[in-house]
Design a protein around this motif. Structure first.
Motif, PDB file in Angstrom:
ATOM      1  N   ASN A  11       0.785  -1.056  -0.190  1.00  0.00           N
ATOM      2  CA  ASN A  11       0.013   0.317   0.149  1.00  0.00           C
ATOM      3  C   ASN A  11       0.551   1.696   0.626  1.00  0.00           C
ATOM      4  O   ASN A  11       1.052   2.178  -0.569  1.00  0.00           O
ATOM      5  CB  ASN A  11      -1.360  -0.082   1.014  1.00  0.00           C
ATOM      6  CG  ASN A  11      -2.127  -1.192   0.963  1.00  0.00           C
ATOM      7  OD1 ASN A  11      -2.668  -1.521  -0.502  1.00  0.00           O
ATOM      8  ND2 ASN A  11      -3.107  -1.195   2.004  1.00  0.00           N
ATOM      9  N   VAL A  12       1.782   0.997   0.844  1.00  0.00           N
ATOM     10  CA  VAL A  12       3.202   2.712   1.024  1.00  0.00           C
ATOM     11  C   VAL A  12       3.443   2.246  -0.518  1.00  0.00           C
ATOM     12  O   VAL A  12       3.966   3.690  -1.247  1.00  0.00           O
ATOM     13  CB  VAL A  12       3.412   1.569   1.581  1.00  0.00           C
ATOM     14  CG1 VAL A  12       5.226   3.048   1.390  1.00  0.00           C
ATOM     15  CG2 VAL A  12       3.752   2.388   3.396  1.00  0.00           C
ATOM     16  N   VAL A  13       3.707   1.514  -0.405  1.00  0.00           N
ATOM     17  CA  VAL A  13       4.405   1.172  -2.142  1.00  0.00           C
ATOM     18  C   VAL A  13       3.604   1.979  -2.997  1.00  0.00           C
ATOM     19  O   VAL A  13       3.906   2.987  -4.354  1.00  0.00           O
ATOM     20  CB  VAL A  13       5.395   0.069  -3.091  1.00  0.00           C
ATOM     21  CG1 VAL A  13       5.353   0.113  -4.802  1.00  0.00           C
ATOM     22  CG2 VAL A  13       6.320   0.177  -1.961  1.00  0.00           C
ATOM     23  N   ASP A  14       2.698   2.032  -3.175  1.00  0.00           N
ATOM     24  CA  ASP A  14       1.349   1.874  -4.538  1.00  0.00           C
ATOM     25  C   ASP A  14       1.132   3.440  -4.232  1.00  0.00           C
ATOM     26  O   ASP A  14       0.758   4.043  -5.391  1.00  0.00           O
ATOM     27  CB  ASP A  14      -0.388   1.203  -4.139  1.00  0.00           C
ATOM     28  CG  ASP A  14      -0.001  -0.150  -4.614  1.00  0.00           C
ATOM     29  OD1 ASP A  14       0.753  -0.565  -5.269  1.00  0.00           O
ATOM     30  OD2 ASP A  14      -1.499  -1.079  -3.698  1.00  0.00           O
ATOM     31  N   ASN A  15       1.044   3.832  -2.850  1.00  0.00           N
ATOM     32  CA  ASN A  15       0.969   5.698  -2.971  1.00  0.00           C
ATOM     33  C   ASN A  15       1.741   6.482  -3.370  1.00  0.00           C
ATOM     34  O   ASN A  15       1.966   7.373  -4.306  1.00  0.00           O
ATOM     35  CB  ASN A  15       0.570   5.716  -0.979  1.00  0.00           C
ATOM     36  CG  ASN A  15      -0.746   5.718  -1.164  1.00  0.00           C
ATOM     37  OD1 ASN A  15      -1.826   5.194  -1.432  1.00  0.00           O
ATOM     38  ND2 ASN A  15      -0.401   5.048   0.271  1.00  0.00           N
ATOM     39  N   LEU A  16       3.262   5.899  -3.149  1.00  0.00           N
ATOM     40  CA  LEU A  16       4.452   5.894  -3.865  1.00  0.00           C
ATOM     41  C   LEU A  16       4.255   6.355  -4.631  1.00  0.00           C
ATOM     42  O   LEU A  16       4.673   7.761  -5.805  1.00  0.00           O
ATOM     43  CB  LEU A  16       5.573   5.744  -3.753  1.00  0.00           C
ATOM     44  CG  LEU A  16       7.182   6.182  -3.673  1.00  0.00           C
ATOM     45  CD1 LEU A  16       7.110   7.236  -3.417  1.00  0.00           C
ATOM     46  CD2 LEU A  16       7.836   5.673  -3.664  1.00  0.00           C
ATOM     47  N   MET A  17       3.729   5.431  -6.104  1.00  0.00           N
ATOM     48  CA  MET A  17       2.909   5.066  -7.661  1.00  0.00           C
ATOM     49  C   MET A  17       3.068   6.626  -7.569  1.00  0.00           C
ATOM     50  O   MET A  17       3.041   7.088  -8.543  1.00  0.00           O
ATOM     51  CB  MET A  17       3.691   3.686  -7.997  1.00  0.00           C
ATOM     52  CG  MET A  17       3.956   2.914  -7.448  1.00  0.00           C
ATOM     53  SD  MET A  17       5.749   2.508  -8.313  1.00  0.00           S
ATOM     54  CE  MET A  17       6.857   3.774  -6.783  1.00  0.00           C
ATOM     55  N   LYS A  18       1.779   6.078  -7.143  1.00  0.00           N
ATOM     56  CA  LYS A  18       0.083   7.283  -7.527  1.00  0.00           C
ATOM     57  C   LYS A  18       0.867   8.529  -7.168  1.00  0.00           C
ATOM     58  O   LYS A  18       0.710   9.380  -8.137  1.00  0.00           O
ATOM     59  CB  LYS A  18      -0.439   7.423  -6.462  1.00  0.00           C
ATOM     60  CG  LYS A  18      -1.396   6.003  -7.463  1.00  0.00           C
ATOM     61  CD  LYS A  18      -2.508   4.976  -6.306  1.00  0.00           C
ATOM     62  CE  LYS A  18      -3.368   3.500  -6.114  1.00  0.00           C
ATOM     63  NZ  LYS A  18      -4.143   3.802  -5.660  1.00  0.00           N
ATOM     64  N   GLU A  72       3.044   4.915 -14.024  1.00  0.00           N
ATOM     65  CA  GLU A  72       2.024   4.246 -14.216  1.00  0.00           C
ATOM     66  C   GLU A  72       1.913   1.949 -14.631  1.00  0.00           C
ATOM     67  O   GLU A  72       0.593   1.784 -14.301  1.00  0.00           O
ATOM     68  CB  GLU A  72       2.317   4.163 -16.145  1.00  0.00           C
ATOM     69  CG  GLU A  72       1.287   5.680 -16.296  1.00  0.00           C
ATOM     70  CD  GLU A  72       1.802   6.273 -18.045  1.00  0.00           C
ATOM     71  OE1 GLU A  72       1.795   5.708 -19.200  1.00  0.00           O
ATOM     72  OE2 GLU A  72       1.136   7.355 -18.085  1.00  0.00           O
ATOM     73  N   LYS A  73       3.518   2.276 -14.630  1.00  0.00           N
ATOM     74  CA  LYS A  73       3.109   0.391 -14.757  1.00  0.00           C
ATOM     75  C   LYS A  73       3.956   0.159 -13.349  1.00  0.00           C
ATOM     76  O   LYS A  73       5.266   0.912 -13.240  1.00  0.00           O
ATOM     77  CB  LYS A  73       3.298   0.313 -15.923  1.00  0.00           C
ATOM     78  CG  LYS A  73       3.799  -1.489 -16.093  1.00  0.00           C
ATOM     79  CD  LYS A  73       3.562  -1.726 -17.498  1.00  0.00           C
ATOM     80  CE  LYS A  73       5.378  -1.598 -17.605  1.00  0.00           C
ATOM     81  NZ  LYS A  73       5.792  -2.448 -19.008  1.00  0.00           N
ATOM     82  N   LEU A  74       4.067  -0.857 -12.322  1.00  0.00           N
ATOM     83  CA  LEU A  74       4.761  -1.844 -11.568  1.00  0.00           C
ATOM     84  C   LEU A  74       4.932  -2.464 -12.017  1.00  0.00           C
ATOM     85  O   LEU A  74       4.257  -3.378 -12.238  1.00  0.00           O
ATOM     86  CB  LEU A  74       4.933  -1.642  -9.744  1.00  0.00           C
ATOM     87  CG  LEU A  74       5.225  -2.124  -8.666  1.00  0.00           C
ATOM     88  CD1 LEU A  74       6.654  -1.353  -8.883  1.00  0.00           C
ATOM     89  CD2 LEU A  74       4.261  -1.644  -7.595  1.00  0.00           C
ATOM     90  N   MET A  75       6.505  -3.181 -11.936  1.00  0.00           N
ATOM     91  CA  MET A  75       6.663  -4.633 -12.340  1.00  0.00           C
ATOM     92  C   MET A  75       7.204  -5.716 -11.401  1.00  0.00           C
ATOM     93  O   MET A  75       8.258  -4.825 -10.591  1.00  0.00           O
ATOM     94  CB  MET A  75       7.624  -4.421 -13.464  1.00  0.00           C
ATOM     95  CG  MET A  75       7.162  -3.670 -14.549  1.00  0.00           C
ATOM     96  SD  MET A  75       7.918  -3.732 -16.281  1.00  0.00           S
ATOM     97  CE  MET A  75       9.120  -5.300 -16.618  1.00  0.00           C
ATOM     98  N   TYR A  81      -0.588  -1.607 -12.783  1.00  0.00           N
ATOM     99  CA  TYR A  81      -0.595  -0.537 -14.079  1.00  0.00           C
ATOM    100  C   TYR A  81      -1.961   0.285 -12.859  1.00  0.00           C
ATOM    101  O   TYR A  81      -2.856  -0.337 -12.398  1.00  0.00           O
ATOM    102  CB  TYR A  81      -1.461  -0.700 -15.009  1.00  0.00           C
ATOM    103  CG  TYR A  81      -0.933  -1.335 -16.444  1.00  0.00           C
ATOM    104  CD1 TYR A  81      -0.026  -0.797 -16.982  1.00  0.00           C
ATOM    105  CD2 TYR A  81      -0.872  -2.778 -16.619  1.00  0.00           C
ATOM    106  CE1 TYR A  81       0.173  -1.104 -18.039  1.00  0.00           C
ATOM    107  CE2 TYR A  81       0.163  -3.371 -17.900  1.00  0.00           C
ATOM    108  CZ  TYR A  81       1.164  -2.484 -18.406  1.00  0.00           C
ATOM    109  OH  TYR A  81       1.284  -3.311 -18.701  1.00  0.00           O
ATOM    110  N   TYR A  82      -1.377   1.655 -12.419  1.00  0.00           N
ATOM    111  CA  TYR A  82      -2.040   2.642 -11.799  1.00  0.00           C
ATOM    112  C   TYR A  82      -3.231   3.638 -12.288  1.00  0.00           C
ATOM    113  O   TYR A  82      -4.059   4.412 -12.074  1.00  0.00           O
ATOM    114  CB  TYR A  82      -1.335   3.189 -11.564  1.00  0.00           C
ATOM    115  CG  TYR A  82      -0.438   2.429 -10.584  1.00  0.00           C
ATOM    116  CD1 TYR A  82      -0.967   2.254  -8.942  1.00  0.00           C
ATOM    117  CD2 TYR A  82       1.007   1.968 -10.816  1.00  0.00           C
ATOM    118  CE1 TYR A  82      -0.285   1.539  -8.270  1.00  0.00           C
ATOM    119  CE2 TYR A  82       1.787   1.104  -9.710  1.00  0.00           C
ATOM    120  CZ  TYR A  82       1.096   0.477  -8.367  1.00  0.00           C
ATOM    121  OH  TYR A  82       1.613   0.190  -7.982  1.00  0.00           O
TER     122      TYR A  82
END
Length: 164
Positions: A105-112, A117-120, A158-159
């Motif tokens: 969730n922390v990584v998702d927030n950082l990505m957003k 757009e994409k985390l692999m 994908y975000y």
């Protein structure tokens, strides 16, 4: 009476290197067991200097419960829209307690925040519990490769809608 726990996720510092090393080695020994491969993956040969280099060049998070380090994850940028998740691990005594989900969730927030757009990531396609975990977090398998001598699934998340 139920005990309350203090939970914290922070950016890793040099002081966290021994804990990150321990968590990573435990997690990747388990990974090798799940993948049914010899314990000869890069993560098990990693030095403290390698971890310091990642802290300096990637985003590295460490999760703590009551001040004890219990999980870590690293994210590096491939290009301005694509990131790669690596060395994700949770202490063996705290698995299946939600720490992995919180770290992601922390990584998702950082990505957003950074409009990624994409985390692999890669994981063994034979490690069903890991594949299920990542599917539950919004990843899916985009391909499977054998460059390391066993089937490694490339998973992506994908975000943004691909048609945007």
């Amino acid at each position: 009476m139920n005990k309350l726990y203090s939970f914290k996720v922070k950016y890793a510092t040099k002081d966290d290197i021994p804990a990150i090393s321990k968590i990573t080695k435990e997690a990747f020994l388990r990974y090798c067991s799940l993948a049914q491969i010899p314990p000869d993956v890069d993560a098990l040969r990693e030095t403290h200097e390698d971890i310091l280099r990642d802290i300096e060049n990637k985003t590295v998070f460490v999760a703590f419960i009551d001040g004890e380090p219990v999980g870590s994850v690293r994210v590096g940028m491939i290009d301005e829209k694509t990131a790669y998740l690596s060395r994700f691990g949770v202490d063996e005594n705290h698995r299946n307690s939600g720490i992995g989900k919180i770290l992601l969730n922390v990584v998702d927030n950082l990505m957003k925040e950074h409009n990624v757009e994409k985390l692999m990531l890669h994981t063994s396609s034979a490690a069903l519990s890991l594949v299920r975990f990542y599917y539950g977090r919004g990843f899916y398998i985009s391909s499977v490769e054998y460059s390391r001598g066993y089937p490694r699934a490339e998973l992506v998340k994908y975000y943004k809608n691909r048609g945007d």
